[in-house]
Every structure is written in structure tokens, then in C-alpha cells.
Scaffold this motif. Structure first.
Motif, PDB file in Angstrom:
ATOM      1  N   ALA A  53       2.583   4.620   0.809  1.00 24.40           N
ATOM      2  CA  ALA A  53       2.680   5.291   2.108  1.00 24.40           C
ATOM      3  C   ALA A  53       1.678   6.427   2.228  1.00 24.40           C
ATOM      4  O   ALA A  53       1.101   6.635   3.298  1.00 24.40           O
ATOM      5  CB  ALA A  53       4.098   5.804   2.328  1.00 24.40           C
ATOM      6  N   GLU A  90      -1.300   6.621   1.029  1.00 25.65           N
ATOM      7  CA  GLU A  90      -2.621   6.066   1.348  1.00 25.65           C
ATOM      8  C   GLU A  90      -2.716   5.676   2.819  1.00 25.65           C
ATOM      9  O   GLU A  90      -3.725   5.934   3.475  1.00 25.65           O
ATOM     10  CB  GLU A  90      -2.924   4.844   0.478  1.00 25.65           C
ATOM     11  CG  GLU A  90      -3.272   5.162  -0.945  1.00 25.65           C
ATOM     12  CD  GLU A  90      -3.599   3.914  -1.746  1.00 25.65           C
ATOM     13  OE1 GLU A  90      -4.089   2.928  -1.156  1.00 25.65           O
ATOM     14  OE2 GLU A  90      -3.352   3.936  -2.962  1.00 25.65           O
ATOM     15  N   VAL A  91      -1.672   5.055   3.316  1.00 23.63           N
ATOM     16  CA  VAL A  91      -1.653   4.661   4.733  1.00 23.63           C
ATOM     17  C   VAL A  91      -1.711   5.904   5.613  1.00 23.63           C
ATOM     18  O   VAL A  91      -2.492   5.974   6.559  1.00 23.63           O
ATOM     19  CB  VAL A  91      -0.401   3.819   5.055  1.00 23.63           C
ATOM     20  CG1 VAL A  91      -0.285   3.560   6.549  1.00 23.63           C
ATOM     21  CG2 VAL A  91      -0.406   2.522   4.266  1.00 23.63           C
ATOM     22  N   SER A  92      -0.908   6.904   5.274  1.00 16.77           N
ATOM     23  CA  SER A  92      -0.884   8.139   6.041  1.00 16.77           C
ATOM     24  C   SER A  92      -2.244   8.829   6.033  1.00 16.77           C
ATOM     25  O   SER A  92      -2.734   9.263   7.090  1.00 16.77           O
ATOM     26  CB  SER A  92       0.185   9.072   5.467  1.00 16.77           C
ATOM     27  OG  SER A  92       0.176  10.294   6.140  1.00 16.77           O
ATOM     28  N   ASP A  93      -2.869   8.928   4.867  1.00 17.06           N
ATOM     29  CA  ASP A  93      -4.190   9.560   4.770  1.00 17.06           C
ATOM     30  C   ASP A  93      -5.229   8.817   5.601  1.00 17.06           C
ATOM     31  O   ASP A  93      -6.039   9.430   6.301  1.00 17.06           O
ATOM     32  CB  ASP A  93      -4.657   9.630   3.313  1.00 17.06           C
ATOM     33  CG  ASP A  93      -3.867  10.629   2.487  1.00 17.06           C
ATOM     34  OD1 ASP A  93      -3.116  11.441   3.079  1.00 17.06           O
ATOM     35  OD2 ASP A  93      -3.986  10.582   1.244  1.00 17.06           O
ATOM     36  N   ARG A  94      -5.199   7.481   5.531  1.00 19.77           N
ATOM     37  CA  ARG A  94      -6.168   6.680   6.281  1.00 19.77           C
ATOM     38  C   ARG A  94      -5.972   6.851   7.791  1.00 19.77           C
ATOM     39  O   ARG A  94      -6.935   7.028   8.542  1.00 19.77           O
ATOM     40  CB  ARG A  94      -6.038   5.211   5.873  1.00 19.77           C
ATOM     41  CG  ARG A  94      -7.118   4.325   6.452  1.00 19.77           C
ATOM     42  CD  ARG A  94      -7.043   2.909   5.938  1.00 19.77           C
ATOM     43  NE  ARG A  94      -5.855   2.248   6.443  1.00 19.77           N
ATOM     44  CZ  ARG A  94      -4.994   1.567   5.685  1.00 19.77           C
ATOM     45  NH1 ARG A  94      -5.178   1.443   4.403  1.00 19.77           N
ATOM     46  NH2 ARG A  94      -3.937   1.002   6.221  1.00 19.77           N
ATOM     47  N   LEU A  95      -4.721   6.827   8.233  1.00 23.01           N
ATOM     48  CA  LEU A  95      -4.449   6.992   9.662  1.00 23.01           C
ATOM     49  C   LEU A  95      -4.809   8.390  10.141  1.00 23.01           C
ATOM     50  O   LEU A  95      -5.371   8.565  11.230  1.00 23.01           O
ATOM     51  CB  LEU A  95      -2.984   6.692   9.967  1.00 23.01           C
ATOM     52  CG  LEU A  95      -2.584   5.223   9.868  1.00 23.01           C
ATOM     53  CD1 LEU A  95      -1.078   5.081  10.008  1.00 23.01           C
ATOM     54  CD2 LEU A  95      -3.305   4.392  10.905  1.00 23.01           C
ATOM     55  N   GLU A  96      -4.501   9.388   9.334  1.00 19.79           N
ATOM     56  CA  GLU A  96      -4.845  10.757   9.712  1.00 19.79           C
ATOM     57  C   GLU A  96      -6.349  10.909   9.888  1.00 19.79           C
ATOM     58  O   GLU A  96      -6.821  11.476  10.880  1.00 19.79           O
ATOM     59  CB  GLU A  96      -4.339  11.736   8.657  1.00 19.79           C
ATOM     60  CG  GLU A  96      -4.579  13.177   9.027  1.00 19.79           C
ATOM     61  CD  GLU A  96      -4.023  14.152   8.009  1.00 19.79           C
ATOM     62  OE1 GLU A  96      -4.353  15.340   8.118  1.00 19.79           O
ATOM     63  OE2 GLU A  96      -3.272  13.735   7.109  1.00 19.79           O
ATOM     64  N   LYS A 142      -8.503   8.533  10.522  1.00 18.95           N
ATOM     65  CA  LYS A 142      -8.927   7.725  11.663  1.00 18.95           C
ATOM     66  C   LYS A 142      -8.688   8.462  12.973  1.00 18.95           C
ATOM     67  O   LYS A 142      -9.575   8.542  13.829  1.00 18.95           O
ATOM     68  CB  LYS A 142      -8.159   6.398  11.665  1.00 18.95           C
ATOM     69  CG  LYS A 142      -8.440   5.525  12.861  1.00 18.95           C
ATOM     70  CD  LYS A 142      -7.631   4.241  12.814  1.00 18.95           C
ATOM     71  CE  LYS A 142      -7.880   3.367  14.018  1.00 18.95           C
ATOM     72  NZ  LYS A 142      -7.157   2.099  13.937  1.00 18.95           N
ATOM     73  N   TYR A 188      -0.323  -5.691  16.269  1.00 24.76           N
ATOM     74  CA  TYR A 188       1.055  -5.495  15.844  1.00 24.76           C
ATOM     75  C   TYR A 188       2.091  -5.958  16.849  1.00 24.76           C
ATOM     76  O   TYR A 188       3.282  -5.840  16.600  1.00 24.76           O
ATOM     77  CB  TYR A 188       1.287  -4.015  15.536  1.00 24.76           C
ATOM     78  CG  TYR A 188       0.329  -3.492  14.501  1.00 24.76           C
ATOM     79  CD1 TYR A 188       0.442  -3.858  13.173  1.00 24.76           C
ATOM     80  CD2 TYR A 188      -0.721  -2.658  14.863  1.00 24.76           C
ATOM     81  CE1 TYR A 188      -0.449  -3.405  12.227  1.00 24.76           C
ATOM     82  CE2 TYR A 188      -1.614  -2.195  13.927  1.00 24.76           C
ATOM     83  CZ  TYR A 188      -1.475  -2.569  12.614  1.00 24.76           C
ATOM     84  OH  TYR A 188      -2.361  -2.121  11.691  1.00 24.76           O
ATOM     85  N   THR A 225       0.868  -1.177   0.000  1.00 23.18           N
ATOM     86  CA  THR A 225       0.000   0.000   0.000  1.00 23.18           C
ATOM     87  C   THR A 225       0.904   1.226   0.000  1.00 23.18           C
ATOM     88  O   THR A 225       1.808   1.325   0.844  1.00 23.18           O
ATOM     89  CB  THR A 225      -0.885   0.019   1.259  1.00 23.18           C
ATOM     90  OG1 THR A 225      -1.651  -1.184   1.295  1.00 23.18           O
ATOM     91  CG2 THR A 225      -1.811   1.215   1.266  1.00 23.18           C
TER      92      THR A 225
END
Length: 77
Positions: free
Chosen positions: A36, A38-44, A46, A68, A34
Motif C-alpha cells: 500500500a 508504494e501505491v500511495s507514494d506513486r499516486l501522491e 502523480k 476501473y 503491491t
């Protein structure tokens, strides 16, 4: 790297690291990654939603640890 109990073998650690790197490279070659951003946007999104609605931090930490393990132990309360 974790501290090994008495009698532990550093070679075991190296073998686990080599295996993890091989899995990561295989995932990248198979495009099972994925981006980075996309991961950053999703976490932000959330964590912004969590801030607005309130969150049980202890429950969140438990969930993160279950997903994790100790790989995220650098997270601070």
C-alpha cells in the motif's frame, strides 16, 4: 453491491463476490500484490505532478472509468 434489475438473482452477486475474493487471495498467495505504501507514494507523486502541470479533469475521469469501471464512483469532482 449494485441494484439488480427485475428478475436478477442475489445468488449471482454472491458468486461474483466469492470469485473476486478467491482471486484476491490467490494473488496474495502468489505475491502478485503491491504494498500500500508504494501505491500511495506513486499516486501522491502523480497527482502532485498533475497539479503543477494542469490536467483535464474530464479526461482523467474518463481514463479512470475506463480502467476501473464504476468501482471508483465515490470519487468526487
Amino acid at each position: 453491491m449494485t441494484t439488480k434489475p427485475e428478475g436478477g438473482d442475489a445468488g449471482d452477486d454472491l458468486a461474483r463476490i466469492d470469485a473476486a475474493i478467491a482471486r484476491g487471495l490467490a494473488d496474495a498467495e502468489a505475491r502478485r500484490v503491491t504494498p500500500a505504501v508504494e501505491v500511495s507514494d506513486r499516486l501522491e507523486a502523480k497527482y502532485r505532478a498533475m497539479h503543477r502541470t494542469g490536467v483535464d479533469r474530464a479526461a482523467l475521469r474518463t481514463e479512470i472509468n475506463m480502467r476501473y469501471g464504476n468501482s471508483l464512483r465515490y470519487l468526487k469532482d
